[in-house]
Write a protein that holds these residues in place. Structure first.
Motif, PDB file in Angstrom:
ATOM      1  N   UNK A 181       2.569 -57.094  60.683  1.00  0.00           N
ATOM      2  CA  UNK A 181       2.695 -57.320  59.239  1.00  0.00           C
ATOM      3  C   UNK A 181       1.637 -56.527  58.493  1.00  0.00           C
ATOM      4  N   UNK A 182       1.955 -56.173  57.275  1.00  0.00           N
ATOM      5  CA  UNK A 182       0.974 -55.667  56.333  1.00  0.00           C
ATOM      6  C   UNK A 182       0.640 -56.854  55.425  1.00  0.00           C
ATOM      7  N   UNK A 183      -0.637 -57.119  55.227  1.00  0.00           N
ATOM      8  CA  UNK A 183      -1.042 -58.277  54.439  1.00  0.00           C
ATOM      9  C   UNK A 183      -1.998 -57.831  53.342  1.00  0.00           C
ATOM     10  N   UNK A 184      -1.743 -58.318  52.142  1.00  0.00           N
ATOM     11  CA  UNK A 184      -2.638 -58.058  51.018  1.00  0.00           C
ATOM     12  C   UNK A 184      -2.961 -59.371  50.313  1.00  0.00           C
ATOM     13  N   UNK A 185      -4.107 -59.366  49.642  1.00  0.00           N
ATOM     14  CA  UNK A 185      -4.623 -60.542  48.942  1.00  0.00           C
ATOM     15  C   UNK A 185      -4.835 -60.212  47.470  1.00  0.00           C
ATOM     16  N   UNK A 186      -4.446 -61.140  46.605  1.00  0.00           N
ATOM     17  CA  UNK A 186      -4.650 -60.958  45.174  1.00  0.00           C
ATOM     18  C   UNK A 186      -5.277 -62.217  44.605  1.00  0.00           C
ATOM     19  N   UNK A 187      -6.399 -62.028  43.918  1.00  0.00           N
ATOM     20  CA  UNK A 187      -7.015 -63.146  43.224  1.00  0.00           C
ATOM     21  C   UNK A 187      -6.067 -63.622  42.124  1.00  0.00           C
ATOM     22  N   UNK A 188      -5.926 -64.918  42.017  1.00  0.00           N
ATOM     23  CA  UNK A 188      -5.064 -65.490  40.983  1.00  0.00           C
ATOM     24  C   UNK A 188      -5.465 -64.990  39.589  1.00  0.00           C
ATOM     25  N   UNK A 189      -6.751 -64.717  39.394  1.00  0.00           N
ATOM     26  CA  UNK A 189      -7.231 -64.188  38.108  1.00  0.00           C
ATOM     27  C   UNK A 189      -6.582 -62.853  37.761  1.00  0.00           C
ATOM     28  N   UNK A 190      -6.246 -62.081  38.787  1.00  0.00           N
ATOM     29  CA  UNK A 190      -5.649 -60.766  38.578  1.00  0.00           C
ATOM     30  C   UNK A 190      -4.127 -60.816  38.507  1.00  0.00           C
ATOM     31  N   UNK A 191      -3.560 -62.025  38.575  1.00  0.00           N
ATOM     32  CA  UNK A 191      -2.102 -62.166  38.553  1.00  0.00           C
ATOM     33  C   UNK A 191      -1.581 -62.709  37.233  1.00  0.00           C
ATOM     34  N   UNK A 192      -2.456 -62.927  36.274  1.00  0.00           N
ATOM     35  CA  UNK A 192      -2.063 -63.578  35.027  1.00  0.00           C
ATOM     36  C   UNK A 192      -0.923 -62.870  34.307  1.00  0.00           C
ATOM     37  N   UNK A 193      -0.920 -61.567  34.306  1.00  0.00           N
ATOM     38  CA  UNK A 193       0.099 -60.836  33.551  1.00  0.00           C
ATOM     39  C   UNK A 193       1.355 -60.522  34.364  1.00  0.00           C
TER      40      UNK A 193
END
Length: 148
Positions: free
Chosen positions: A74-86
């Motif tokens: 698998x390729x896995x990436x992480x995104x902070x919820x703060x950076x997902x607002x838009x």
């Protein structure tokens, strides 16, 4: 997209107690399925949207990702919820297959799995694909992500 799942999972309980987790013993079927799929050229990508500082359950996921998800291909990436607002996100976790079939995961308030729903509505698939690609574009590859 949740900060905790299935806290009654024996692997999470063992990890919480400081016991070593062997992915091949705990998730052998998943490892085989993903390994066989990626060996055939299927791309398996997983994006995790997390609150920071991360919860104990997300720390557990982070610590098993290398030996489980990455090892399987698998390729896995992480995104902070703060950076997902838009980003317009679906209300539930999902798997998207071949840009047309969506497997929606429904959980209760404690993160225990309730049911899975298969959705073939093209508009739902389009929304999920668009949201996933937006998350993927902003997210940090597992190798570079350092949990807060």
């Amino acid at each position: 997209m949740r900060d905790g799942y299935m806290k009654s999972d024996p692997a999470f309980i063992d990890w919480s107690a400081g016991r070593t987790i062997e992915p091949a013993q705990r998730w052998g079927d998943w490892l085989r399925l993903v390994s066989e799929s990626t060996a055939r050229g299927v791309e398996v990508r997983r994006a995790r949207i997390v609150s920071e500082p991360i919860s104990a359950y997300i720390r557990f996921e982070y610590e098993v990702t290398e030996g489980l998800n990455i090892a399987a291909g698998e390729q896995v990436r992480w995104l902070s919820r703060r950076d997902a607002t838009s980003i317009a996100l679906p209300g539930n976790d999902f798997w998207l297959f071949d840009s047309g079939l969506v497997l929606v995961n429904h959980f209760d308030g404690d993160g225990d799995s309730l049911e899975h729903e298969v959705v073939t509505d093209p508009e739902v698939a389009k929304l999920c694909a668009s949201a996933f690609e937006a998350v993927w574009e902003r997210a940090v590859p597992h190798e570079a992500y350092r949990p807060v």
